[in-house]
Design a protein around this motif. Sequence first.
Motif, PDB file in Angstrom:
ATOM      1  N   TYR B  34       0.836  -1.195   0.000  1.00 18.16           N
ATOM      2  CA  TYR B  34       0.000   0.000   0.000  1.00 18.16           C
ATOM      3  C   TYR B  34       0.874   1.250   0.000  1.00 18.16           C
ATOM      4  N   TYR B  36       0.138   5.197   1.190  1.00 14.17           N
ATOM      5  CA  TYR B  36      -0.769   6.155   1.810  1.00 14.17           C
ATOM      6  C   TYR B  36      -0.123   7.538   1.774  1.00 14.17           C
ATOM      7  N   GLN B  38      -0.346  11.300   3.858  1.00 18.61           N
ATOM      8  CA  GLN B  38      -0.853  11.999   5.036  1.00 18.61           C
ATOM      9  C   GLN B  38      -0.565  13.476   4.860  1.00 18.61           C
ATOM     10  N   ARG B  42      -4.196  15.976   8.818  1.00 17.51           N
ATOM     11  CA  ARG B  42      -5.270  15.125   8.297  1.00 17.51           C
ATOM     12  C   ARG B  42      -4.909  13.669   8.483  1.00 17.51           C
ATOM     13  N   GLY B  43      -5.861  12.821   8.235  1.00 20.87           N
ATOM     14  CA  GLY B  43      -5.625  11.391   8.372  1.00 20.87           C
ATOM     15  C   GLY B  43      -4.883  10.833   7.175  1.00 20.87           C
ATOM     16  N   LEU B  44      -4.876   9.533   7.083  1.00 26.99           N
ATOM     17  CA  LEU B  44      -4.173   8.857   6.005  1.00 26.99           C
ATOM     18  C   LEU B  44      -5.143   8.529   4.874  1.00 26.99           C
ATOM     19  N   LEU B  46      -5.546   6.392   1.409  1.00 25.40           N
ATOM     20  CA  LEU B  46      -4.985   5.311   0.607  1.00 25.40           C
ATOM     21  C   LEU B  46      -4.890   5.760  -0.838  1.00 25.40           C
ATOM     22  N   GLU B  59      -6.790   4.288  -5.790  1.00 23.04           N
ATOM     23  CA  GLU B  59      -7.968   4.645  -5.005  1.00 23.04           C
ATOM     24  C   GLU B  59      -8.500   6.032  -5.319  1.00 23.04           C
ATOM     25  N   PHE B  88       3.292  13.634   3.589  1.00 24.91           N
ATOM     26  CA  PHE B  88       4.039  12.539   4.201  1.00 24.91           C
ATOM     27  C   PHE B  88       3.515  11.249   3.594  1.00 24.91           C
ATOM     28  N   LEU B  90       3.518   7.177   3.188  1.00 28.62           N
ATOM     29  CA  LEU B  90       3.778   5.973   3.959  1.00 28.62           C
ATOM     30  C   LEU B  90       3.509   4.737   3.113  1.00 28.62           C
ATOM     31  N   ALA B  99      -1.904  -4.172   9.033  1.00 31.85           N
ATOM     32  CA  ALA B  99      -0.917  -3.556   8.167  1.00 31.85           C
ATOM     33  C   ALA B  99       0.276  -3.069   8.979  1.00 31.85           C
ATOM     34  N   PHE B 101       3.704  -0.545   8.792  1.00 34.60           N
ATOM     35  CA  PHE B 101       4.085   0.662   8.080  1.00 34.60           C
ATOM     36  C   PHE B 101       5.583   0.916   8.102  1.00 34.60           C
ATOM     37  N   GLY B 102       6.054   1.541   7.018  1.00 35.17           N
ATOM     38  CA  GLY B 102       7.400   2.051   6.973  1.00 35.17           C
ATOM     39  C   GLY B 102       7.495   3.355   7.746  1.00 35.17           C
ATOM     40  N   GLY B 104       8.134   6.297   6.540  1.00 33.81           N
ATOM     41  CA  GLY B 104       7.585   7.437   5.826  1.00 33.81           C
ATOM     42  C   GLY B 104       8.615   8.276   5.098  1.00 33.81           C
TER      43      GLY B 104
END
Lengths: 112, 110
Positions: B34, B36, B38, B42-44, B46, B59, B88, B90, B99, B101-102, B104
Amino acid sequence: AQSVTQPDIHITVSEGASLELRCNYSYGATPYLFWYVQSPGQGLQLLLKYFSGDTLVQGIKGFEAEFKRSQSSFNLRKPSVHWSDAAEYFCAVGAVDYKLSFGAGTTVTVRA
Amino acid sequence: SQTIHQWPATLVQPVGSPLSLECTVEGTSNPNLYWYRQAAGRGLQLLFYSVGIGQISSEVPQNLSASRPQDRQFILSSKKLLLSDSGFYLCAWSAGPEAFFGQGTRLTVV
């Protein structure tokens, strides 16, 4: 499609006090639910998850969350906050395709 | 154990320049991958996900593209960056509902 709402953008709490972060989700079936924490400039770390079974789940760093189906909620709690808990917290919901939808996040500030 | 690597950690690019962010996963086979984004405060969101080599789903319509040339490699690209591409980014992988995550990449387009 699933969605997540975190009503609180920012919460300030005193060190040693309790913390509760709210999360409401929208999904037609039993969801996979997660709480992640993010320190500034870092990736996301999983705090805890709910797939099924006991509705009260324990996570790392002393956090717990309770799944309430009737309220479509998955609130995160910690009895006593430490200064190192200052971070941004994200609630997420996953569906059968394993794609996650995240809330906008809640920033937690801890005051001495 | 599984690990995810994402680089670079920070990047400053001029408007109109190309972009290539890379993500690799170790210790697992055929992961879901995935990207993402950011945005500040705000949120993440996809952007892309992939269930196998060469299989990319987008998406949201945007100025970015993704590729998966190898099983555990996921690349985010752009031919010409826009100011609105700042954010940002991710990378994440999963083999089930959870999931990972890396760390970023902070992209600033100037």
